[in-house]
Design a protein around this motif. Structure first.
Motif, PDB file in Angstrom:
ATOM      1  N   ALA A 109       0.829  -1.212   0.000  1.00  0.00           N
ATOM      2  CA  ALA A 109       0.000   0.000   0.000  1.00  0.00           C
ATOM      3  C   ALA A 109       0.858   1.253   0.000  1.00  0.00           C
ATOM      4  O   ALA A 109       0.533   2.244  -0.663  1.00  0.00           O
ATOM      5  N   ALA A 110       1.971   1.229   0.733  1.00  0.00           N
ATOM      6  CA  ALA A 110       2.849   2.403   0.798  1.00  0.00           C
ATOM      7  C   ALA A 110       3.385   2.751  -0.582  1.00  0.00           C
ATOM      8  O   ALA A 110       3.405   3.926  -0.983  1.00  0.00           O
ATOM      9  N   ALA A 111       3.816   1.726  -1.330  1.00  0.00           N
ATOM     10  CA  ALA A 111       4.344   1.974  -2.672  1.00  0.00           C
ATOM     11  C   ALA A 111       3.263   2.520  -3.604  1.00  0.00           C
ATOM     12  O   ALA A 111       3.497   3.470  -4.355  1.00  0.00           O
ATOM     13  N   VAL A 112       2.070   1.943  -3.512  1.00  0.00           N
ATOM     14  CA  VAL A 112       0.983   2.346  -4.407  1.00  0.00           C
ATOM     15  C   VAL A 112       0.423   3.711  -4.021  1.00  0.00           C
ATOM     16  O   VAL A 112       0.198   4.580  -4.873  1.00  0.00           O
ATOM     17  N   ILE A 113       0.183   3.898  -2.727  1.00  0.00           N
ATOM     18  CA  ILE A 113      -0.345   5.186  -2.259  1.00  0.00           C
ATOM     19  C   ILE A 113       0.622   6.310  -2.590  1.00  0.00           C
ATOM     20  O   ILE A 113       0.216   7.426  -2.947  1.00  0.00           O
ATOM     21  N   GLY A 114       1.918   6.016  -2.518  1.00  0.00           N
ATOM     22  CA  GLY A 114       2.916   7.044  -2.808  1.00  0.00           C
ATOM     23  C   GLY A 114       2.945   7.472  -4.261  1.00  0.00           C
ATOM     24  O   GLY A 114       3.493   8.526  -4.587  1.00  0.00           O
ATOM     25  N   GLY A 115       2.383   6.662  -5.170  1.00  0.00           N
ATOM     26  CA  GLY A 115       2.312   7.067  -6.572  1.00  0.00           C
ATOM     27  C   GLY A 115       2.872   6.068  -7.563  1.00  0.00           C
ATOM     28  O   GLY A 115       2.879   6.336  -8.768  1.00  0.00           O
ATOM     29  N   THR A 116       3.357   4.916  -7.105  1.00  0.00           N
ATOM     30  CA  THR A 116       3.853   3.897  -8.032  1.00  0.00           C
ATOM     31  C   THR A 116       2.671   3.159  -8.642  1.00  0.00           C
ATOM     32  O   THR A 116       1.786   2.708  -7.927  1.00  0.00           O
ATOM     33  N   SER A 117       2.696   3.028  -9.968  1.00  0.00           N
ATOM     34  CA  SER A 117       1.568   2.408 -10.656  1.00  0.00           C
ATOM     35  C   SER A 117       1.581   0.896 -10.501  1.00  0.00           C
ATOM     36  O   SER A 117       2.629   0.249 -10.587  1.00  0.00           O
ATOM     37  N   ARG A 175       5.790   3.154 -14.152  1.00  0.00           N
ATOM     38  CA  ARG A 175       5.709   4.499 -13.586  1.00  0.00           C
ATOM     39  C   ARG A 175       5.878   4.445 -12.079  1.00  0.00           C
ATOM     40  O   ARG A 175       5.152   3.720 -11.395  1.00  0.00           O
ATOM     41  N   GLY A 176       6.828   5.227 -11.576  1.00  0.00           N
ATOM     42  CA  GLY A 176       7.034   5.276 -10.133  1.00  0.00           C
ATOM     43  C   GLY A 176       8.458   5.657  -9.779  1.00  0.00           C
ATOM     44  O   GLY A 176       9.363   5.629 -10.624  1.00  0.00           O
ATOM     45  N   ARG A 177       8.654   6.037  -8.526  1.00  0.00           N
ATOM     46  CA  ARG A 177       9.976   6.375  -7.996  1.00  0.00           C
ATOM     47  C   ARG A 177      10.078   5.817  -6.584  1.00  0.00           C
ATOM     48  O   ARG A 177       9.058   5.613  -5.915  1.00  0.00           O
ATOM     49  N   THR A 178      11.289   5.587  -6.132  1.00  0.00           N
ATOM     50  CA  THR A 178      11.447   5.063  -4.775  1.00  0.00           C
ATOM     51  C   THR A 178      11.024   6.086  -3.726  1.00  0.00           C
ATOM     52  O   THR A 178      10.670   5.707  -2.605  1.00  0.00           O
ATOM     53  N   TRP A 179      11.038   7.365  -4.085  1.00  0.00           N
ATOM     54  CA  TRP A 179      10.543   8.384  -3.143  1.00  0.00           C
ATOM     55  C   TRP A 179       9.053   8.198  -2.862  1.00  0.00           C
ATOM     56  O   TRP A 179       8.545   8.675  -1.846  1.00  0.00           O
ATOM     57  N   ASN A 180       8.361   7.507  -3.767  1.00  0.00           N
ATOM     58  CA  ASN A 180       6.946   7.197  -3.534  1.00  0.00           C
ATOM     59  C   ASN A 180       6.766   6.389  -2.268  1.00  0.00           C
ATOM     60  O   ASN A 180       5.752   6.511  -1.568  1.00  0.00           O
ATOM     61  N   ALA A 181       7.752   5.536  -1.950  1.00  0.00           N
ATOM     62  CA  ALA A 181       7.684   4.723  -0.738  1.00  0.00           C
ATOM     63  C   ALA A 181       7.655   5.601   0.505  1.00  0.00           C
ATOM     64  O   ALA A 181       6.938   5.304   1.469  1.00  0.00           O
ATOM     65  N   LEU A 182       8.430   6.694   0.486  1.00  0.00           N
ATOM     66  CA  LEU A 182       8.453   7.616   1.624  1.00  0.00           C
ATOM     67  C   LEU A 182       7.094   8.260   1.823  1.00  0.00           C
ATOM     68  O   LEU A 182       6.560   8.283   2.947  1.00  0.00           O
ATOM     69  N   LEU A 183       6.520   8.794   0.756  1.00  0.00           N
ATOM     70  CA  LEU A 183       5.225   9.459   0.865  1.00  0.00           C
ATOM     71  C   LEU A 183       4.137   8.488   1.319  1.00  0.00           C
ATOM     72  O   LEU A 183       3.335   8.793   2.207  1.00  0.00           O
ATOM     73  N   GLY A 184       4.131   7.305   0.700  1.00  0.00           N
ATOM     74  CA  GLY A 184       3.092   6.333   1.026  1.00  0.00           C
ATOM     75  C   GLY A 184       3.162   5.833   2.448  1.00  0.00           C
ATOM     76  O   GLY A 184       2.143   5.764   3.149  1.00  0.00           O
ATOM     77  N   VAL A 185       4.355   5.477   2.903  1.00  0.00           N
ATOM     78  CA  VAL A 185       4.477   4.945   4.269  1.00  0.00           C
ATOM     79  C   VAL A 185       4.221   6.046   5.292  1.00  0.00           C
ATOM     80  O   VAL A 185       3.718   5.785   6.390  1.00  0.00           O
ATOM     81  N   LEU A 186       4.533   7.286   4.935  1.00  0.00           N
ATOM     82  CA  LEU A 186       4.245   8.400   5.838  1.00  0.00           C
ATOM     83  C   LEU A 186       2.739   8.573   6.014  1.00  0.00           C
ATOM     84  O   LEU A 186       2.255   8.839   7.131  1.00  0.00           O
ATOM     85  N   VAL A 187       1.994   8.384   4.930  1.00  0.00           N
ATOM     86  CA  VAL A 187       0.534   8.456   5.009  1.00  0.00           C
ATOM     87  C   VAL A 187      -0.010   7.344   5.901  1.00  0.00           C
ATOM     88  O   VAL A 187      -0.822   7.580   6.812  1.00  0.00           O
ATOM     89  N   ILE A 188       0.462   6.108   5.670  1.00  0.00           N
ATOM     90  CA  ILE A 188      -0.051   4.956   6.415  1.00  0.00           C
ATOM     91  C   ILE A 188       0.265   5.056   7.898  1.00  0.00           C
ATOM     92  O   ILE A 188      -0.608   4.871   8.762  1.00  0.00           O
ATOM     93  N   VAL A 189       1.514   5.359   8.235  1.00  0.00           N
ATOM     94  CA  VAL A 189       1.907   5.434   9.650  1.00  0.00           C
ATOM     95  C   VAL A 189       1.250   6.627  10.337  1.00  0.00           C
ATOM     96  O   VAL A 189       0.890   6.552  11.512  1.00  0.00           O
ATOM     97  N   SER A 190       1.047   7.712   9.612  1.00  0.00           N
ATOM     98  CA  SER A 190       0.346   8.869  10.185  1.00  0.00           C
ATOM     99  C   SER A 190      -1.081   8.493  10.563  1.00  0.00           C
ATOM    100  O   SER A 190      -1.580   8.870  11.625  1.00  0.00           O
ATOM    101  N   ILE A 191      -1.730   7.739   9.667  1.00  0.00           N
ATOM    102  CA  ILE A 191      -3.092   7.279   9.957  1.00  0.00           C
ATOM    103  C   ILE A 191      -3.090   6.366  11.179  1.00  0.00           C
ATOM    104  O   ILE A 191      -3.936   6.498  12.084  1.00  0.00           O
ATOM    105  N   GLN A 192      -2.141   5.445  11.243  1.00  0.00           N
ATOM    106  CA  GLN A 192      -2.064   4.514  12.369  1.00  0.00           C
ATOM    107  C   GLN A 192      -1.854   5.244  13.689  1.00  0.00           C
ATOM    108  O   GLN A 192      -2.536   4.970  14.687  1.00  0.00           O
ATOM    109  N   TYR A 193      -0.922   6.172  13.716  1.00  0.00           N
ATOM    110  CA  TYR A 193      -0.638   6.905  14.956  1.00  0.00           C
ATOM    111  C   TYR A 193      -1.800   7.825  15.321  1.00  0.00           C
ATOM    112  O   TYR A 193      -2.128   7.983  16.498  1.00  0.00           O
TER     113      TYR A 193
END
Length: 430
Positions: free
Chosen positions: A359-367, A372-390
């Motif tokens: 989910a982190a990879a996909v939410i971050g913008g990787t298709s 299509r995608g960048r490894t920076w997408n992992a940062l954005l996606g996991v930040l969204v998921i962990v923010s929701i969890q916390y």
């Protein structure tokens, strides 16, 4: 992989023969028009990208801001330095696994074994170092290589034998989970040395304020240098490039964000070692994907396997290497997760870890469709998921509801990805 055409046959003729018929049309690269029109040009370019479905990371960034505003309004402790620092450390384990998932998704494939492989890596390190007394560094390297070899084996079955990646990695999920249980033995849990190498991955902080500010400065400078040199290469090749003013503006914005993060870290315990390693990994992997021949081959396979094969790319080798990379980052992420809980246990790699990494990879913008995608997408996606969890944890919301909300966010992201791809096809960009 889409290729933008910036000239028509008539335009090519005019370029070769300046005395070509006056009626012959000459296509002009839209990026040149944007530069000439100033602010109005950038506004028009933004509207064009919106219509073409070329949204980039904007929906994720906006969504993250909305999430933070909502949770801060519900609980004033959400945006405190301590909570944000904890989020940044907690996201690294899953984020590392998501980096490997990005590579696999770029091929248009999936790896369902990464959760189990992360557990195997943690168990391997614990048994070698704690149970058998092996040197920490050697045990650490061998634990990571365990993931590399396991990923390569799965890649072999996929690339050489022709077994679908879904089936191979699903089998891997079960096999590696069983291997982890076998390694841990009847005890089931091995506590790590609280002062050891792995434990320090998530517990060590650079308390000197200069460390956080230094990292912010390095990130900002590297971004500017990378962008500037990239422009120089494009100019030398006669390809339209971004104006210097745009690069400076982007650099300033990144600098503001980076130093704001540094201030937050310094208000708590300092700069976490885990964040330093994660940022370094993102820079290196992004460079590999965007600036090397290997990275271009990965994108090419995601665009068209047959076209890549006809272009002379060793398809099998690239596929095997990508799954080996995925296994490597799964193992590295597993060691960060083991560090966070200070042990290796039978529950490692289970639960929602696999789904969160994907989910982190996909939410971050990787298709999900590849190419299509960048490894920076992992940062954005996991930040969204962990923010929701916390945020949900601060509200005392139980885990079942957290799963449903995270699933809803993932579904919304996949829908956006599918709609974006459809829009790009209708616009002739995919």
């Amino acid at each position: 992989m889409s290729i933008e055409k910036t000239s028509t046959p008539a335009g090519d003729a005019a370029a070769v023969n300046p005395e070509a018929a006056p009626g012959a049309g000459v296509a002009v690269d839209p990026r040149l028009l944007v530069r000439e029109q100033g602010l109005a040009g950038y506004v028009g370019e933004f509207k064009r990208k919106m219509k073409a479905g070329d949204l980039g990371s904007m929906p994720v960034v906006v969504g993250l801001i909305v999430i933070w505003i909502i949770f801060q309004s519900l609980n004033s402790n959400f945006l405190t330095a301590g909570n944000l620092s904890d989020i940044s450390v907690a996201m690294v384990g899953t984020g590392m696994i998501a980096v490997g998932i990005v590579f696999v998704l770029l091929l248009g494939e999936i790896d369902l074994s990464v959760g189990s492989l992360s557990g195997v890596a943690g168990a391997t390190f614990a048994v070698l170092n704690i149970t058998n007394g092996m040197n920490e560094v050697l045990a650490f390297v061998l634990a990571i290589l365990t993931g590399t070899v396991a990923g390569a084996i799965q890649g072999f079955f996929f690339a050489k034998i022709g077994v679908p990646a879904f089936a191979v990695t699903l089998a891997g999920l079960l096999f590696w989970n069983g291997l982890m249980l076998k390694i841990l033995g009847d005890n089931g849990t091995i506590n790590l040395n609280s002062d050891g190498l792995v434990a320090n991955l998530t517990s060590y902080y650079f308390s000197d304020v200069a460390a956080a500010y230094g990292l912010a400065a390095v990130v900002t400078v590297l971004f500017f240098v990378s962008s500037f040199l990239g422009n120089k290469r494009r100019d030398a090749a006669g390809v339209p490039s971004k104006p210097l003013s745009e690069i400076v503006l982007r650099t300033v914005l990144l600098g503001l964000v980076s130093f704001a993060v540094a201030i937050v870290f310094n208000q708590y315990k300092g700069l976490p070692l885990a964040v330093v390693i994660f940022v370094a990994v993102l820079f290196v992997t992004d460079f590999v994907l965007r600036r090397t021949a290997y990275g271009r081959k990965v994108f090419a396979l995601g665009g068209s396997v047959e076209a890549s094969r006809r272009a002379g790319i060793n398809v099998d080798l690239v596929r095997i290497s990508v799954f080996a990379i995925s296994g490597t980052f799964a193992a590295l992420g597993g060691l960060f997760i083991a560090s966070k809980i200070a042990s290796a246990n039978q529950g490692a790699g289970g639960g929602d870890l696999l789904m969160n990494a994907i989910a982190a990879a996909v939410i971050g913008g990787t298709s999900l469709f590849g190419g299509r995608g960048r490894t920076w997408n992992a940062l954005l996606g996991v930040l969204v998921i962990v923010s929701i969890q916390y945020g949900l944890a601060l509200q005392g919301i139980p885990s079942p509801v957290q799963y449903m909300i995270t699933g809803g966010v993932l579904l919304a992201t996949v829908v956006i990805d599918a709609v974006t791809r459809k829009t790009q096809k209708s616009a002739g960009r995919a």
